[in-house]
Design a protein around this motif. Structure first.
Motif, PDB file in Angstrom:
ATOM      1  N   SER A 176      22.738  31.101 -44.994  1.00  0.00           N
ATOM      2  CA  SER A 176      21.323  31.458 -44.880  1.00  0.00           C
ATOM      3  C   SER A 176      21.164  32.947 -45.127  1.00  0.00           C
ATOM      4  O   SER A 176      22.117  33.697 -45.064  1.00  0.00           O
ATOM      5  N   GLU A 177      19.929  33.333 -45.422  1.00  0.00           N
ATOM      6  CA  GLU A 177      19.574  34.739 -45.635  1.00  0.00           C
ATOM      7  C   GLU A 177      18.538  35.115 -44.577  1.00  0.00           C
ATOM      8  O   GLU A 177      17.523  34.426 -44.432  1.00  0.00           O
ATOM      9  N   ASP A 178      18.798  36.187 -43.824  1.00  0.00           N
ATOM     10  CA  ASP A 178      17.838  36.647 -42.819  1.00  0.00           C
ATOM     11  C   ASP A 178      16.527  37.059 -43.470  1.00  0.00           C
ATOM     12  O   ASP A 178      16.506  37.552 -44.599  1.00  0.00           O
ATOM     13  N   ALA A 179      15.442  36.857 -42.743  1.00  0.00           N
ATOM     14  CA  ALA A 179      14.111  37.222 -43.244  1.00  0.00           C
ATOM     15  C   ALA A 179      13.267  37.731 -42.073  1.00  0.00           C
ATOM     16  O   ALA A 179      13.490  37.353 -40.913  1.00  0.00           O
ATOM     17  N   PRO A 180      12.276  38.569 -42.354  1.00  0.00           N
ATOM     18  CA  PRO A 180      11.377  39.013 -41.295  1.00  0.00           C
ATOM     19  C   PRO A 180      10.389  37.901 -40.918  1.00  0.00           C
ATOM     20  O   PRO A 180      10.136  36.993 -41.706  1.00  0.00           O
ATOM     21  N   ASN A 181       9.846  37.992 -39.741  1.00  0.00           N
ATOM     22  CA  ASN A 181       8.768  37.096 -39.311  1.00  0.00           C
ATOM     23  C   ASN A 181       7.621  37.280 -40.308  1.00  0.00           C
ATOM     24  O   ASN A 181       7.180  38.402 -40.556  1.00  0.00           O
ATOM     25  N   PRO A 182       7.107  36.200 -40.910  1.00  0.00           N
ATOM     26  CA  PRO A 182       6.061  36.325 -41.923  1.00  0.00           C
ATOM     27  C   PRO A 182       4.673  36.619 -41.337  1.00  0.00           C
ATOM     28  O   PRO A 182       3.689  36.599 -42.080  1.00  0.00           O
ATOM     29  N   GLY A 183       4.605  36.918 -40.064  1.00  0.00           N
ATOM     30  CA  GLY A 183       3.316  37.237 -39.449  1.00  0.00           C
ATOM     31  C   GLY A 183       2.860  36.221 -38.429  1.00  0.00           C
ATOM     32  O   GLY A 183       1.701  36.220 -38.017  1.00  0.00           O
ATOM     33  N   ASP A 189      10.416  31.988 -50.627  1.00  0.00           N
ATOM     34  CA  ASP A 189       9.074  31.514 -50.300  1.00  0.00           C
ATOM     35  C   ASP A 189       9.102  30.334 -49.327  1.00  0.00           C
ATOM     36  O   ASP A 189       8.064  29.757 -49.017  1.00  0.00           O
ATOM     37  N   HIS A 190      10.290  29.995 -48.822  1.00  0.00           N
ATOM     38  CA  HIS A 190      10.429  28.908 -47.847  1.00  0.00           C
ATOM     39  C   HIS A 190      11.086  29.400 -46.564  1.00  0.00           C
ATOM     40  O   HIS A 190      11.994  28.753 -46.034  1.00  0.00           O
ATOM     41  N   VAL A 191      10.624  30.555 -46.054  1.00  0.00           N
ATOM     42  CA  VAL A 191      11.184  31.055 -44.796  1.00  0.00           C
ATOM     43  C   VAL A 191      10.755  30.148 -43.651  1.00  0.00           C
ATOM     44  O   VAL A 191       9.684  29.536 -43.684  1.00  0.00           O
ATOM     45  N   CYS A 236       3.132  29.461 -40.444  1.00  0.00           N
ATOM     46  CA  CYS A 236       3.043  29.425 -38.975  1.00  0.00           C
ATOM     47  C   CYS A 236       2.728  28.030 -38.460  1.00  0.00           C
ATOM     48  O   CYS A 236       2.277  27.867 -37.332  1.00  0.00           O
ATOM     49  N   LYS A 237       2.942  27.017 -39.299  1.00  0.00           N
ATOM     50  CA  LYS A 237       2.743  25.626 -38.885  1.00  0.00           C
ATOM     51  C   LYS A 237       4.093  25.064 -38.467  1.00  0.00           C
ATOM     52  O   LYS A 237       5.067  25.155 -39.213  1.00  0.00           O
ATOM     53  N   ALA A 238       4.139  24.476 -37.292  1.00  0.00           N
ATOM     54  CA  ALA A 238       5.396  23.933 -36.787  1.00  0.00           C
ATOM     55  C   ALA A 238       5.448  22.424 -36.960  1.00  0.00           C
ATOM     56  O   ALA A 238       4.504  21.716 -36.621  1.00  0.00           O
ATOM     57  N   THR A 239       6.558  21.967 -37.490  1.00  0.00           N
ATOM     58  CA  THR A 239       6.844  20.542 -37.538  1.00  0.00           C
ATOM     59  C   THR A 239       7.876  20.272 -36.455  1.00  0.00           C
ATOM     60  O   THR A 239       8.794  21.066 -36.258  1.00  0.00           O
ATOM     61  N   VAL A 240       7.708  19.163 -35.746  1.00  0.00           N
ATOM     62  CA  VAL A 240       8.633  18.810 -34.681  1.00  0.00           C
ATOM     63  C   VAL A 240       9.469  17.621 -35.146  1.00  0.00           C
ATOM     64  O   VAL A 240       8.919  16.607 -35.593  1.00  0.00           O
ATOM     65  N   TYR A 241      10.787  17.774 -35.070  1.00  0.00           N
ATOM     66  CA  TYR A 241      11.720  16.723 -35.465  1.00  0.00           C
ATOM     67  C   TYR A 241      12.492  16.263 -34.231  1.00  0.00           C
ATOM     68  O   TYR A 241      13.170  17.065 -33.584  1.00  0.00           O
TER      69      TYR A 241
END
Length: 142
Positions: free
Chosen positions: A131-138, A103-105, A85-90
């Protein structure tokens, strides 16, 4: 149920294949378009160069990649939260790498008012999806 659908399920059952209900948990993307600029396969790997545009307010949806992704921000500002849940801004001119695997969603978001344009090189096992869809990790956001 339509006849064709009933026939499909009957055929699967006759073949001994079990139908397992699955809950769709992936978070859908919105406002994202992509154009493949070049593509080749060498040594069992697909190399795909793609331009991805995320409209203002758009998002990719949570996902991961089967291979490594190399990205360059051509325009705009990309907000890129990960599974922690940490955001990096580019910002425009930045480059980054997304490692492969479940493990890199992550999710790509355009929280700005101008389109985000990315130049992306996917290096995937041959035949893999981009890409592969994934659920929100929380995380408390989409």
């Amino acid at each position: 149920m339509r006849g064709a659908t009933r026939g499909l399920f009957a055929g699967l059952a006759a073949a001994g294949l079990a139908l397992i209900p699955v809950t769709a948990e992936a978070t859908p993307g919105s406002g994202v378009t992509g154009t493949i600029l070049a593509q080749t396969t060498v040594g069992g790997k697909d190399y795909i160069l793609r331009e991805v545009t995320i409209a203002p307010g758009g998002k990719t949806g949570w996902h991961y990649h089967d291979g490594t992704l190399y990205a360059y921000v051509k325009q705009g500002t990309l907000t890129h939260p990960d599974a922690d849940c940490k955001a990096t801004v580019y910002k425009a001119g930045a480059a980054f790498v997304e490692p492969s695997g479940k493990d890199h969603v992550h999710i790509g978001q355009n929280l700005g008012t101008t389109p985000v344009v990315l130049e992306v090189l996917y290096v995937d096992p041959a035949g893999s999806p981009l890409s592969e869809d994934a659920p929100n990790p929380g995380c408390p956001f989409e």
